[in-house]
Scaffold this motif. Structure first.
Motif, short mmCIF file in Angstrom:
data_model
loop_
_atom_site.label_atom_id
_atom_site.label_comp_id
_atom_site.label_asym_id
_atom_site.label_seq_id
_atom_site.Cartn_x
_atom_site.Cartn_y
_atom_site.Cartn_z
N ARG A 182 0.85 -1.19 0.00
CA ARG A 182 0.00 0.00 0.00
C ARG A 182 0.89 1.24 0.00
O ARG A 182 1.88 1.31 0.73
N GLY A 184 -7.12 1.36 -2.90
CA GLY A 184 -6.77 1.10 -1.51
C GLY A 184 -5.61 1.92 -0.99
O GLY A 184 -5.38 1.98 0.22
N ASP A 185 -4.87 2.57 -1.88
CA ASP A 185 -3.79 3.44 -1.43
C ASP A 185 -4.36 4.56 -0.56
O ASP A 185 -5.47 5.07 -0.82
N GLY A 186 -3.60 4.97 0.44
CA GLY A 186 -4.02 6.03 1.33
C GLY A 186 -3.84 7.41 0.70
O GLY A 186 -2.89 7.64 -0.06
N GLU A 201 -9.02 7.39 0.35
CA GLU A 201 -8.30 6.32 -0.30
C GLU A 201 -8.64 6.30 -1.78
O GLU A 201 -9.70 6.78 -2.20
#
Length: 159
Positions: free
Chosen positions: A8, A54-56, A74
């Motif tokens: 991530r 899903g990356d912050g 996200e």
């Protein structure tokens, strides 16, 4: 910045609050907004090549009286053509962009929560964040990568 392709990753994404604020994003259906209007090739390439579902995301208010991080979000979709490039009424119209080979892309961002405003001034005061790209002189990118240690530190400051 991350050593594995599947890990991530974290990003800071700038939005002008009069165009799309964290409150606007939270009020949108499923708290999700299309990130339109990116007209910088490096930022576009981050979306196309680096950012994954899903990356912050640090939702950053820019071009306002008090810029800073206003929320956590996200990445919620893969990229697709940004329709504003084809709309002559849009501020983001690009007459040179071809619908068969679009120049500009967008992805969806899902707002997770509003935070207290972590101002640009407060970010600058923290020595642990000295390498944060948004703090670099002359940086104007609307999307920048945030390393995992800076992400963790920012979350600590927001508690």
């Amino acid at each position: 910045m991350t050593n594995t392709k599947d890990a991530r990753r974290f990003w800071l994404m700038k939005s002008e609050p009069d165009e799309c604020s964290i409150d606007d994003a939270l009020a949108a259906p499923k708290s999700t907004v299309p990130w339109t209007g990116v007209r910088n090739y490096q930022a576009r390439n981050f979306m196309r090549d680096e950012m994954k579902i899903g990356d912050g995301v640090l939702f950053y208010h820019s071009s306002c009286p008090e810029p800073g991080i206003a929320g956590i979000a996200e990445v919620a979709s893969a990229t697709r053509a940004d329709p504003t490039q084809f709309d002559a009424r849009s501020d983001y119209f690009d007459a040179k962009s071809d619908p068969e080979k679009p120049r500009w892309l967008l992805l969806d961002v899902k707002a997770l929560r509003k935070t207290r405003l972590l101002s640009l001034a407060e970010l600058r005061e923290d020595p642990e964040l000295a390498d944060l790209t948004v703090l670099k002189r002359g940086n104007r990118l609307s999307i920048t990568e945030v390393n995992a240690s800076d992400w963790k530190r920012i979350l600590q400051l927001l508690k």
